[in-house]
Design an enzyme around this catalytic site. Structure first.
Site, mmCIF file in Angstrom:
data_model
loop_
_atom_site.group_PDB
_atom_site.id
_atom_site.type_symbol
_atom_site.label_atom_id
_atom_site.label_comp_id
_atom_site.label_asym_id
_atom_site.label_seq_id
_atom_site.Cartn_x
_atom_site.Cartn_y
_atom_site.Cartn_z
ATOM 1 N N HIS A 1 0.841 -1.208 0.000
ATOM 2 C CA HIS A 1 0.000 0.000 0.000
ATOM 3 C C HIS A 1 0.873 1.254 0.000
ATOM 4 O O HIS A 1 0.612 2.215 -0.716
ATOM 5 C CB HIS A 1 -0.895 0.041 1.248
ATOM 6 C CG HIS A 1 -1.893 -1.073 1.348
ATOM 7 N ND1 HIS A 1 -1.821 -2.040 2.322
ATOM 8 C CD2 HIS A 1 -2.986 -1.361 0.613
ATOM 9 C CE1 HIS A 1 -2.838 -2.882 2.181
ATOM 10 N NE2 HIS A 1 -3.566 -2.492 1.150
ATOM 11 N N SER B 1 -2.856 -8.014 2.936
ATOM 12 C CA SER B 1 -3.360 -7.885 4.315
ATOM 13 C C SER B 1 -3.735 -9.246 4.883
ATOM 14 O O SER B 1 -3.677 -9.479 6.079
ATOM 15 C CB SER B 1 -4.590 -6.979 4.331
ATOM 16 O OG SER B 1 -4.272 -5.751 3.722
HETATM 17 P P1 AMP Z 1 -6.546 -3.649 -0.567
HETATM 18 O O1 AMP Z 1 -6.381 -2.912 0.703
HETATM 19 O O2 AMP Z 1 -6.109 -5.061 -0.517
HETATM 20 O O3 AMP Z 1 -7.928 -3.461 -1.183
HETATM 21 O O4 AMP Z 1 -5.542 -2.969 -1.591
HETATM 22 C C1 AMP Z 1 -5.579 -1.592 -1.861
HETATM 23 C C2 AMP Z 1 -4.737 -1.303 -3.075
HETATM 24 O O5 AMP Z 1 -3.396 -1.689 -2.807
HETATM 25 C C3 AMP Z 1 -5.181 -2.069 -4.324
HETATM 26 O O6 AMP Z 1 -5.035 -1.235 -5.463
HETATM 27 C C4 AMP Z 1 -4.214 -3.226 -4.349
HETATM 28 O O7 AMP Z 1 -4.008 -3.750 -5.651
HETATM 29 C C5 AMP Z 1 -2.960 -2.567 -3.819
HETATM 30 N N1 AMP Z 1 -2.064 -3.582 -3.276
HETATM 31 C C6 AMP Z 1 -2.333 -4.521 -2.331
HETATM 32 N N2 AMP Z 1 -1.270 -5.313 -2.114
HETATM 33 C C7 AMP Z 1 -0.301 -4.871 -2.958
HETATM 34 C C8 AMP Z 1 1.039 -5.293 -3.240
HETATM 35 N N3 AMP Z 1 1.590 -6.330 -2.607
HETATM 36 N N4 AMP Z 1 1.737 -4.612 -4.174
HETATM 37 C C9 AMP Z 1 1.184 -3.563 -4.836
HETATM 38 N N5 AMP Z 1 -0.071 -3.121 -4.618
HETATM 39 C C10 AMP Z 1 -0.810 -3.770 -3.704
#
Ligand code: AMP
Length: 283
Positions: A37, A187
Site C-alpha cells: 500500500h 493484508s
Molecule cells: P486492498 O487494501 O487489498 O484493497 O488494496 C488496496 C490497493 O493496494 C489495491 O489497489 C491493491 O491492488 C494494492 N495492493 C495490495 N497489495 C499490494 C502489493 N503487494 N503490491 C502492490 N499493490 C498492492
C-alpha cells in the site's frame, strides 16, 4: 494528516483544495496497511499536491461472509504508517456513511472482463468493487488514482469503468510489492498459519517457473504443469491458474506475437485465499 469520517466534511475540504488548484492523488484501500500500500502512496506523493487514502472494508465486494468478518483491522498501526509516508488526508467512513440503509451493489458491464478469473469464483465481487470505487471517486474527485497490479483484473476493470462512464480521473497501475521470499504482500498474509506462511512463497516460485516454460511450451502444457505442482502440495490448494491476454483477460489458446500475456493464480492456504500474477514474455 487530517482524518475525515463523513462524506460531507471531506468533500467540502477537498473542494477548497481544488479551488486552490491543488492536484489530488487517491489511493483506495481496505486498511491493514503494508509496504505494498505504501508503495502506491509514495508514488502518488511524487505526482500530486495532496494525497488522499481511504480505508474502507467494503461489504459488497465480499462473496465470503467469514472473510469479511475476519478481515484484519489495524487502524492505529495504519495511521502510523500513513504518517510515516506523509499522507495528507485519510478518509475512514463507516459502512452506514457510505451505504446508508441499502448495502447493495450497482450492476456493471465491464465488457466481459468481469466474467473471467476472479469473476468466475467470487460471485458479485466486481459489481461491489465498481460500486465502491465509483462512489469514492465521486466523493474524493481525484485527478489521479493508484491501484496495484497485485489485483490486475481489478485494475483493468477500473480502467474500463473510467472509460465507459467517462470519469475524469487518470488510473495508474503500480507494480506488485513482495516479501523478501517472493510472497506478494497482502493484508490477508497475517492470517496465515506458520506452516502455510512458510509454504506460500511456492506460489511465486511456481509463477516464475511457468514464465520460463511459456517461452518453450504452449499455454495448455504450462497450465497442466502448474496444476500438477499443486496436486502434490500438502499446504496449498490451487483454485485456478490461467494464462490470459492482458487486455481481454481471456485464457490464451494460441500465442500471438502482438499480444501481451500474464499468468494469474488463486490458491487456498487453508481458509485464506491468496492471488498473484506475473507478466510473461512473448517472443
Ligand atoms: P486492498 O487494501 O487489498 O484493497 O488494496 C488496496 C490497493 O493496494 C489495491 O489497489 C491493491 O491492488 C494494492 N495492493 C495490495 N497489495 C499490494 C502489493 N503487494 N503490491 C502492490 N499493490 C498492492
Amino acid at each position: 494528516m487530517i482524518i475525515f469520517n463523513t462524506k460531507q466534511e471531506i468533500k467540502s475540504y477537498l473542494n477548497t483544495q481544488n479551488q486552490a488548484n491543488k492536484t489530488i492523488g487517491f489511493v483506495p484501500t481496505m486498511g491493514a496497511l503494508h509496504e505494498g500500500h505504501l508503495s502506491l502512496i509514495k508514488k502518488a506523493k511524487k505526482k500530486n499536491d495532496l494525497v488522499v487514502v481511504s480505508i474502507f472494508v467494503n461489504p459488497t465486494q465480499f462473496d465470503n461472509k467469514e472473510d469479511l468478518v475476519k478481515y484484519p483491522k489495524t487502524f492505529e498501526n495504519d495511521t502510523k504508517l500513513l504518517e510515516s509516508v506523509s499522507c495528507d488526508v485519510l478518509f475512514f467512513p463507516s459502512v452506514e456513511e457510505i451505504y446508508e440503509d441499502n448495502i447493495s451493489s450497482e450492476k456493471f458491464d465491464f465488457d466481459g472482463l468481469e466474467h473471467q478469473m476472479e469473476g468466475k469464483f467470487r460471485d458479485g465481487h466486481f459489481d461491489g468493487v465498481g460500486t465502491i470505487v465509483k462512489t469514492l471517486f465521486e466523493i474524493v474527485a481525484p485527478h489521479r488514482a493508484y491501484f496495484g497490479q497485485k489485483d490486475f483484473q481489478q485494475l483493468q476493470i477500473i480502467k474500463k469503468m473510467v472509460k465507459k462512464h467517462r470519469l475524469n480521473v487518470k488510473i495508474k497501475g503500480c507494480p506488485i510489492f513482495r516479501e523478501k521470499d517472493g510472497l506478494a504482500m497482502s493484508s490477508r498474509n497475517t492470517r496465515l498459519s506458520k506452516d502455510r506462511r512458510a509454504a506460500a512463497p511456492f506460489i511465486y516460485k511456481t509463477l516464475k517457473k511457468a514464465r520460463k516454460k511459456f517461452g518453450i511450451e504452449n499455454a495448455i502444457k504450462v497450465t497442466e504443469w502448474v496444476e500438477n505442482q499443486f496436486k502434490k502440495h500438502p499446504f496449498l490448494e490451487l483454485e485456478y491458474f490461467t494464462i490470459a491476454d492482458e487486455k481481454t483477460l481471456k485464457t490464451v489458446k494460441k500465442k500471438e506475437s502482438n499480444k501481451k500475456y500474464r499468468a494469474f493464480i488463486a490458491v487456498f492456504a487453508g481458509e485464506i485465499r491468496l492471488i498473484d500474477n506475473i507478466r510473461l514474455k512473448n517472443d
